[in-house]
Design a protein around this motif. Structure first.
Motif, PDB file in Angstrom:
ATOM      1  N   UNK A   1      -5.790 -10.212   6.170  1.00 34.45           N
ATOM      2  CA  UNK A   1      -6.940 -10.953   5.939  1.00 34.45           C
ATOM      3  C   UNK A   1      -8.129  -9.969   5.670  1.00 34.45           C
ATOM      4  N   UNK A   2      -9.270 -10.518   5.105  1.00 33.72           N
ATOM      5  CA  UNK A   2     -10.326  -9.361   4.619  1.00 33.72           C
ATOM      6  C   UNK A   2      -9.832  -9.110   3.042  1.00 33.72           C
ATOM      7  N   UNK A   3      -9.293 -10.007   2.416  1.00 27.59           N
ATOM      8  CA  UNK A   3      -8.649  -9.769   1.198  1.00 27.59           C
ATOM      9  C   UNK A   3      -9.766 -10.469   0.037  1.00 27.59           C
ATOM     10  N   UNK A   4     -10.248  -9.845  -0.938  1.00 30.20           N
ATOM     11  CA  UNK A   4     -10.775 -10.431  -1.971  1.00 30.20           C
ATOM     12  C   UNK A   4      -9.882 -10.991  -2.971  1.00 30.20           C
ATOM     13  N   UNK A   5     -10.268 -11.672  -4.031  1.00 36.85           N
ATOM     14  CA  UNK A   5      -9.289 -12.103  -4.956  1.00 36.85           C
ATOM     15  C   UNK A   5      -8.778 -10.913  -5.972  1.00 36.85           C
ATOM     16  N   UNK A   6      -9.619 -10.013  -6.013  1.00 40.07           N
ATOM     17  CA  UNK A   6      -8.802  -8.861  -6.759  1.00 40.07           C
ATOM     18  C   UNK A   6      -7.710  -8.212  -6.069  1.00 40.07           C
ATOM     19  N   UNK A   7      -8.134  -7.937  -4.638  1.00 44.38           N
ATOM     20  CA  UNK A   7      -6.927  -7.308  -3.598  1.00 44.38           C
ATOM     21  C   UNK A   7      -5.797  -8.127  -3.838  1.00 44.38           C
ATOM     22  N   UNK A   8      -5.868  -9.430  -3.974  1.00 45.74           N
ATOM     23  CA  UNK A   8      -4.635 -10.422  -3.977  1.00 45.74           C
ATOM     24  C   UNK A   8      -3.992 -10.075  -5.348  1.00 45.74           C
ATOM     25  N   UNK A   9      -4.670 -10.021  -6.339  1.00 46.07           N
ATOM     26  CA  UNK A   9      -4.127  -9.890  -7.805  1.00 46.07           C
ATOM     27  C   UNK A   9      -3.162  -8.568  -7.629  1.00 46.07           C
ATOM     28  N   UNK A  10      -3.690  -7.668  -7.215  1.00 44.80           N
ATOM     29  CA  UNK A  10      -2.809  -6.391  -6.807  1.00 44.80           C
ATOM     30  C   UNK A  10      -1.407  -6.557  -6.316  1.00 44.80           C
ATOM     31  N   UNK A  11      -1.544  -7.303  -5.031  1.00 45.00           N
ATOM     32  CA  UNK A  11      -0.336  -7.645  -4.298  1.00 45.00           C
ATOM     33  C   UNK A  11       0.508  -8.448  -4.994  1.00 45.00           C
ATOM     34  N   UNK A  12      -0.029  -9.436  -6.017  1.00 44.62           N
ATOM     35  CA  UNK A  12       0.769 -10.045  -6.735  1.00 44.62           C
ATOM     36  C   UNK A  12       1.399  -9.495  -8.083  1.00 44.62           C
ATOM     37  N   UNK A  13       0.974  -8.760  -8.479  1.00 44.80           N
ATOM     38  CA  UNK A  13       1.415  -7.716  -9.625  1.00 44.80           C
ATOM     39  C   UNK A  13       2.400  -6.822  -8.906  1.00 44.80           C
TER      40      UNK A  13
ATOM     41  N   UNK B   1       8.224  -5.561  -8.114  1.00 44.46           N
ATOM     42  CA  UNK B   1       9.144  -5.241  -7.352  1.00 44.46           C
ATOM     43  C   UNK B   1      10.390  -6.026  -7.004  1.00 44.46           C
ATOM     44  N   UNK B   2      10.448  -7.328  -6.782  1.00 45.58           N
ATOM     45  CA  UNK B   2      11.252  -8.248  -6.656  1.00 45.58           C
ATOM     46  C   UNK B   2      11.716  -8.886  -8.060  1.00 45.58           C
ATOM     47  N   UNK B   3      11.365  -8.513  -9.135  1.00 42.75           N
ATOM     48  CA  UNK B   3      11.807  -9.328 -10.414  1.00 42.75           C
ATOM     49  C   UNK B   3      11.484 -10.611 -10.397  1.00 42.75           C
ATOM     50  N   UNK B   4      10.864 -11.331  -9.356  1.00 37.31           N
ATOM     51  CA  UNK B   4      10.519 -12.830  -9.635  1.00 37.31           C
ATOM     52  C   UNK B   4       9.033 -13.064  -9.700  1.00 37.31           C
ATOM     53  N   UNK B   5       8.640 -14.285 -10.135  1.00 41.12           N
ATOM     54  CA  UNK B   5       7.325 -14.402 -10.671  1.00 41.12           C
ATOM     55  C   UNK B   5       6.713 -15.379  -9.357  1.00 41.12           C
TER      56      UNK B   5
ATOM     57  N   UNK C   1       0.964  -1.099  -0.134  1.00 37.73           N
ATOM     58  CA  UNK C   1       0.140   0.000  -0.024  1.00 37.73           C
ATOM     59  C   UNK C   1       0.745   1.307   0.161  1.00 37.73           C
ATOM     60  N   UNK C   2       1.837   1.435   0.910  1.00 34.97           N
ATOM     61  CA  UNK C   2       2.767   2.484   1.130  1.00 34.97           C
ATOM     62  C   UNK C   2       3.632   2.716  -0.334  1.00 34.97           C
ATOM     63  N   UNK C   3       3.652   1.735  -1.034  1.00 32.09           N
ATOM     64  CA  UNK C   3       4.692   1.805  -2.280  1.00 32.09           C
ATOM     65  C   UNK C   3       3.486   2.215  -3.637  1.00 32.09           C
ATOM     66  N   UNK C   4       2.191   2.201  -3.171  1.00 32.16           N
ATOM     67  CA  UNK C   4       1.286   2.379  -4.154  1.00 32.16           C
ATOM     68  C   UNK C   4       0.991   1.066  -5.214  1.00 32.16           C
ATOM     69  N   UNK C   5       1.247   0.086  -4.807  1.00 31.72           N
ATOM     70  CA  UNK C   5       0.860  -1.265  -5.525  1.00 31.72           C
ATOM     71  C   UNK C   5      -0.348  -1.943  -4.801  1.00 31.72           C
ATOM     72  N   UNK C   6      -1.011  -1.562  -4.052  1.00 31.59           N
ATOM     73  CA  UNK C   6      -2.255  -2.120  -3.248  1.00 31.59           C
ATOM     74  C   UNK C   6      -3.280  -0.912  -2.777  1.00 31.59           C
ATOM     75  N   UNK C   7      -4.643  -1.152  -3.106  1.00 32.16           N
ATOM     76  CA  UNK C   7      -5.337   0.017  -2.552  1.00 32.16           C
ATOM     77  C   UNK C   7      -6.127  -0.231  -1.309  1.00 32.16           C
ATOM     78  N   UNK C   8      -5.932  -1.054  -0.866  1.00 35.74           N
ATOM     79  CA  UNK C   8      -6.633  -1.631   0.646  1.00 35.74           C
ATOM     80  C   UNK C   8      -5.846  -1.829   1.919  1.00 35.74           C
ATOM     81  N   UNK C   9      -5.844  -0.542   2.536  1.00 37.49           N
ATOM     82  CA  UNK C   9      -4.958  -0.493   3.860  1.00 37.49           C
ATOM     83  C   UNK C   9      -5.528  -1.084   4.862  1.00 37.49           C
ATOM     84  N   UNK C  10      -4.687  -2.100   5.582  1.00 33.15           N
ATOM     85  CA  UNK C  10      -5.055  -2.951   6.769  1.00 33.15           C
ATOM     86  C   UNK C  10      -4.654  -2.418   7.985  1.00 33.15           C
ATOM     87  N   UNK C  11      -5.505  -2.768   8.945  1.00 36.90           N
ATOM     88  CA  UNK C  11      -5.320  -2.300  10.364  1.00 36.90           C
ATOM     89  C   UNK C  11      -5.344  -3.501  11.341  1.00 36.90           C
ATOM     90  N   UNK C  12      -4.743  -3.413  12.455  1.00 35.44           N
ATOM     91  CA  UNK C  12      -4.638  -4.400  13.401  1.00 35.44           C
ATOM     92  C   UNK C  12      -5.283  -3.938  14.883  1.00 35.44           C
TER      93      UNK C  12
END
Length: 249
Positions: free
Chosen positions: A98-110, A115-119, A75-86
Motif C-alpha cells: 500500500x501507499x502506491x500512486x498510479x505512477x508507482x503501479x505503472x512501474x510495477x506492471x511494466x 519479467x514474465x512475458x505475460x500481459x 525494487x530489488x530487480x530494478x523495476x520499481x523505485x519505491x521501497x516498502x517496509x512493514x
C-alpha cells in the motif's frame, strides 16, 4: 644507420585473441539470456476460476492484492523505485503493498510484464465493480428522505468498511476465489475519472473499494488526496488482471 623496429605481429596476434575472446563471451552471455526466457516464478497467484464479465468475456484475476514482498522484488530487480517496509508485527509475504500512486503501479506492471512475458494490467472500474458485487454489501437505504438532509444520510451510512490494514485473506472471498475485495485496500483501476478522458493526460483515476473514489495519479496517501464521494480510502494498493490464462505454472 638503419634501425630495426620490433615486429608488431605478436602484439597484433594477442590483441586479436583478446577481441575474439570478448566476442565469444558476449555471444555466450546473450545465448544464456535467451535460454533463460521469462521468469515464470514471478507470475502472481490467480483466482481459482476466471471471472465471467457481463459481455461473456473471461477475466483472469489475481487472487490477492500484490504483497509487500512481491513489490520489493520489483525494487530489488530494478523495476520499481519505491521501497516498502512493514511493521515488526507484519509479514511482508502476506501484507498488501500500500501507499502506491498510479505512477508507482505503472512501474510495477511494466516490470512484471517484461519479467514474465505475460500481459497484466489494471481492471477497468466497471470490471472491478462486477468482480466485487458478490462480496460488497448492498448500499443501505437512506436514513432521511428529505433531499435537504441527503448529506446526513451519507455521513451516517458511508465509511463502514474496515480501515486497519490486515493480512491477505482476512476478508471475504468471491465464488471465483478472489479475496479481500471488501477489505481496507482500495485498488487502482485504469479508468480515468472523467468519462472519455485521455488516459495519457488524466489527472485522476478511479479506485475500487467500498465506494467509487477518484484519486490523483500522484497520491500515495489517500488522506491527502481527493475523492469523488464518501470518506477517503484507507489504503491504496493494486491487484492485477489479464485477458489470457497463465500457462506453464
Amino acid at each position: 644507420m638503419s634501425v630495426t623496429l620490433p615486429s608488431l605481429r605478436p602484439f597484433e596476434a594477442h590483441l586479436s585473441y583478446v577481441v575474439s575472446g570478448l566476442m565469444v563471451a558476449a555471444i555466450a552471455v546473450g545465448a544464456l539470456l535467451m535460454q533463460q526466457g521469462p521468469d515464470l516464478s514471478l507470475q502472481p497467484t490467480m483466482a481459482d476460476r476466471a471471472f465471467s464479465l457481463p459481455n461473456g468475456d473471461r477475466l483472469f484475476v489475481q487472487r490477492h492484492e500484490v504483497t509487500v514482498a512481491e513489490w520489493n522484488t520489483c525494487v530489488e530487480k530494478g523495476g520499481c523505485s519505491l521501497l516498502l517496509r512493514v511493521r515488526p508485527d507484519q509479514d511482508a509475504t502476506t501484507t498488501p503493498a500500500t501507499g502506491l500512486s498510479f505512477l508507482d503501479v505503472q512501474e510495477y506492471i511494466a516490470w512484471i510484464n517484461d519479467a514474465t512475458g505475460h500481459v497484466f494490467r489494471l481492471p477497468t472500474a466497471s470490471e472491478w465493480k462486477a468482480m466485487a458485487v458478490s462480496v460488497l454489501p448492498e448500499a443501505p437505504d437512506p436514513l432521511f428522505t428529505d433531499p435537504s438532509l441527503t448529506w446526513a444520510s451519507a455521513y451516517l451510512i458511508e465509511g463502514t468498511a474496515p480501515r486497519a490494514l490486515k493480512p491477505q485473506g482476512s476478508f471475504s472471498t468471491s465464488p471465483e476465489g478472489i479475496a479481500d475485495l471488501d477489505g481496507s485496500v482500495w485498488e487502482w483501476t485504469q479508468e480515468c475519472y472523467a468519462a472519455g478522458g485521455d488516459s495519457d493526460r488524466c489527472p485522476a483515476y478511479l479506485v475500487g473499494g467500498e465506494h467509487v473514489a477518484a484519486m490523483s495519479y500522484l497520491i500515495r496517501d489517500p488522506a491527502r488526496g481527493g475523492c469523488a464521494v464518501g470518506s477517503p480510502p484507507a489504503h491504496l494498493g493494486v491487484r492485477l488482471v489479464t485477458n489470457e490464462a497463465l500457462h506453464n505454472l
